[in-house]
Design a protein around this motif. Structure first.
Motif, mmCIF file in Angstrom:
data_model
loop_
_atom_site.group_PDB
_atom_site.id
_atom_site.type_symbol
_atom_site.label_atom_id
_atom_site.label_comp_id
_atom_site.label_asym_id
_atom_site.label_seq_id
_atom_site.Cartn_x
_atom_site.Cartn_y
_atom_site.Cartn_z
ATOM 1 N N ALA A 41 0.803 -1.233 0.091
ATOM 2 C CA ALA A 41 0.093 -0.072 0.057
ATOM 3 C C ALA A 41 0.949 1.210 -0.155
ATOM 4 C CB ALA A 41 -0.884 -0.096 1.090
ATOM 5 N N PHE A 49 1.937 3.359 -3.175
ATOM 6 C CA PHE A 49 1.023 4.044 -3.869
ATOM 7 C C PHE A 49 0.912 5.316 -2.951
ATOM 8 C CE2 PHE A 49 0.314 -0.251 -5.079
ATOM 9 C CZ PHE A 49 0.212 -0.228 -6.624
ATOM 10 N N SER A 100 -0.106 2.928 -11.715
ATOM 11 C CA SER A 100 -1.262 1.939 -12.093
ATOM 12 C C SER A 100 -1.800 1.134 -10.948
ATOM 13 C CB SER A 100 -1.013 1.322 -13.273
ATOM 14 O OG SER A 100 -2.082 0.282 -13.748
ATOM 15 N N MET A 101 -2.727 0.701 -10.822
ATOM 16 C CA MET A 101 -3.144 -0.388 -9.883
ATOM 17 C C MET A 101 -2.739 -1.895 -10.439
ATOM 18 S SD MET A 101 -4.634 0.842 -7.306
ATOM 19 C CE MET A 101 -3.480 2.254 -7.482
ATOM 20 N N GLN A 102 -2.057 -1.935 -11.571
ATOM 21 C CA GLN A 102 -1.471 -3.005 -11.865
ATOM 22 C C GLN A 102 -0.104 -2.926 -11.946
ATOM 23 O OE1 GLN A 102 -3.148 -3.521 -15.784
ATOM 24 N NE2 GLN A 102 -4.495 -5.194 -15.277
ATOM 25 N N LEU A 103 0.586 -3.746 -11.140
ATOM 26 C CA LEU A 103 1.997 -3.747 -10.879
ATOM 27 C C LEU A 103 2.695 -4.838 -11.146
ATOM 28 C CD1 LEU A 103 3.587 -1.547 -9.199
ATOM 29 C CD2 LEU A 103 3.418 -2.938 -7.243
ATOM 30 N N LEU A 162 -6.402 -7.767 -3.469
ATOM 31 C CA LEU A 162 -5.528 -8.023 -4.638
ATOM 32 C C LEU A 162 -5.512 -9.147 -5.580
ATOM 33 C CD1 LEU A 162 -2.857 -9.882 -3.815
ATOM 34 C CD2 LEU A 162 -2.222 -7.997 -2.565
ATOM 35 N N THR A 173 -2.426 -6.958 -9.057
ATOM 36 C CA THR A 173 -3.684 -6.059 -9.178
ATOM 37 C C THR A 173 -4.064 -5.670 -8.071
ATOM 38 O OG1 THR A 173 -3.979 -6.454 -11.455
ATOM 39 C CG2 THR A 173 -5.542 -5.178 -10.681
ATOM 40 N N ILE A 174 -4.103 -4.322 -7.490
ATOM 41 C CA ILE A 174 -4.395 -4.073 -6.219
ATOM 42 C C ILE A 174 -5.905 -3.562 -6.630
ATOM 43 C CG2 ILE A 174 -4.572 -2.092 -4.731
ATOM 44 C CD1 ILE A 174 -2.100 -3.881 -4.827
ATOM 45 N N LEU A 175 -6.969 -4.286 -5.842
ATOM 46 C CA LEU A 175 -8.463 -4.019 -5.857
ATOM 47 C C LEU A 175 -8.947 -3.312 -4.689
ATOM 48 C CD1 LEU A 175 -9.103 -8.031 -6.445
ATOM 49 C CD2 LEU A 175 -8.610 -6.412 -8.205
ATOM 50 N N ASP A 176 -8.325 -3.203 -3.576
ATOM 51 C CA ASP A 176 -8.780 -2.361 -2.564
ATOM 52 C C ASP A 176 -7.493 -1.781 -1.891
ATOM 53 O OD1 ASP A 176 -9.826 -1.244 -0.500
ATOM 54 O OD2 ASP A 176 -11.174 -3.159 0.210
ATOM 55 N N LEU A 177 -7.351 -0.691 -2.372
ATOM 56 C CA LEU A 177 -6.174 0.254 -1.841
ATOM 57 C C LEU A 177 -6.351 0.474 -0.254
ATOM 58 C CD1 LEU A 177 -3.311 1.134 -2.164
ATOM 59 C CD2 LEU A 177 -4.140 3.014 -3.022
#
Length: 233
Positions: A163, A166, A175-178, A209, A217-221
Motif C-alpha cells: 500500500a 501508492f 497504475s493499480m496493476q503492478l 488484490l 493488481t490492487i483491488l482495494d488500496l
C-alpha cells in the motif's frame, strides 16, 4: 545511454504534481531543459557512489532503489512508479548516491539538470513547498518500514508495504496493476519469497488484490492500508 529532448513535454508534466504548481514561465524553462533517457529492464539508472548531477522522474516503467550489504544481501528500500521523482536528497546535500537504482522493466526517465533544480529552488516557492512535502512523505515512508519490520506480523507487513508504494506524493501516477515479482515483494517487506507468496494468497482471499502472471493488481488500496482491521475484507 544517450539523453534526448522530451518529444512532447505536456504528456509528462501534465501528470506531474510539482509541475502543475509552477508559474508558466518557470514551467517553460523546465520543459526546455529536462531531457529523457531510456533504460532497459535490468540495467542501472545509477550506481551507489555515482556523482550527483540530475533530479530524475519516472515517465514510464518501474524502478527499484536498493543496496548490497557487506554480506552480499540485496536490500530493497523502495520502488518508483510513473510520476514519481527521486534523488533530491543527494542533490540538496551535493553528495554521492547512497544506493543503486535499477530498472525492473524498460523504463523512460526524465532528467532535470542540477542547475535547473537549483534555479527552481531559488525562484519558485511552490516548488520548495512540494519538496518539503515530498521529503516529509519520504521520511514517513522509511519510518513506517522500520515499524512494519519490528511490530507487525508478516501478512500485515506485506499488505502495508504494498500500500505504501501508492503514496500520492512519491508515486502519484502509479497504475493499480503492478509488474513486480514475489521475490521483489519479499525484498520490500523483508521476508522470503516463499513467505511473500503465502501473504499474497491471504490478501487475495480477502479480495484486496489479485495475483497475476508477473505481478499483482490492487483491488482495494484502502483495505490494504487498514489490513487486518475488520473493515478490510
Amino acid at each position: 545511454m544517450t539523453e534526448d529532448k522530451i518529444p512532447d513535454p505536456r504528456l509528462l508534466f501534465g501528470k506531474t504534481m510539482w509541475a502543475r504548481m509552477l508559474a508558466p514561465e518557470h514551467l517553460r524553462k523546465v520543459e526546455a531543459e529536462v531531457t529523457e533517457r531510456m533504460v532497459p529492464a535490468g540495467a542501472y539508472v545509477w550506481h551507489k557512489g555515482d556523482i550527483v548531477d540530475q533530479w530524475m522522474g519516472v515517465a514510464e516503467g518501474f524502478l527499484k532503489m536498493s543496496s548490497v550489504s557487506p554480506e552480499g544481501k540485496i536490500v530493497t528500500f523502495s520502488c518508483m512508479l510513473p510520476g514519481g521523482w527521486f534523488g533530491e536528497g543527494s542533490l540538496l546535500k551535493t553528495e554521492a548516491r547512497k544506493y543503486d537504482v535499477v530498472a525492473l522493466r524498460d523504463t523512460r526517465i526524465a532528467c532535470m539538470p542540477m542547475s535547473t533544480f537549483n534555479w527552481l529552488l531559488d525562484n519558485s516557492i511552490p516548488f520548495n513547498r512540494f519538496l518539503l512535502s515530498q521529503l516529509n512523505e519520504r521520511l514517513g515512508f522509511f519510518i513506517s518500514l522500520v515499524e512494519y519490520d519490528r511490530m507487525l506480523d508478516t501478512d500485515t507487513r506485506v499488505a502495508r508495504c504494498l500500500a505504501a508504494m501508492f503514496n500520492p506524493y512519491l508515486n502519484p501516477g502509479g497504475s493499480m496493476q503492478l509488474q513486480i515479482s514475489q521475490e521483489e515483494i519479499g525484498y520490500i517487506s523483508s521476508v522470503s519469497r516463499q513467505r511473500a507468496n503465502q501473504a499474497l494468497q491471504v490478501l487475495e482471499k480477502k479480495k484486496l488484490l489479485s495475483v497475476d502472471y508477473g505481478g499483482i493488481t490492487i483491488l482495494d488500496l484502502d483495505g490494504l492500508r487498514r489490513f487486518p482491521d475488520e473493515g478490510a475484507k
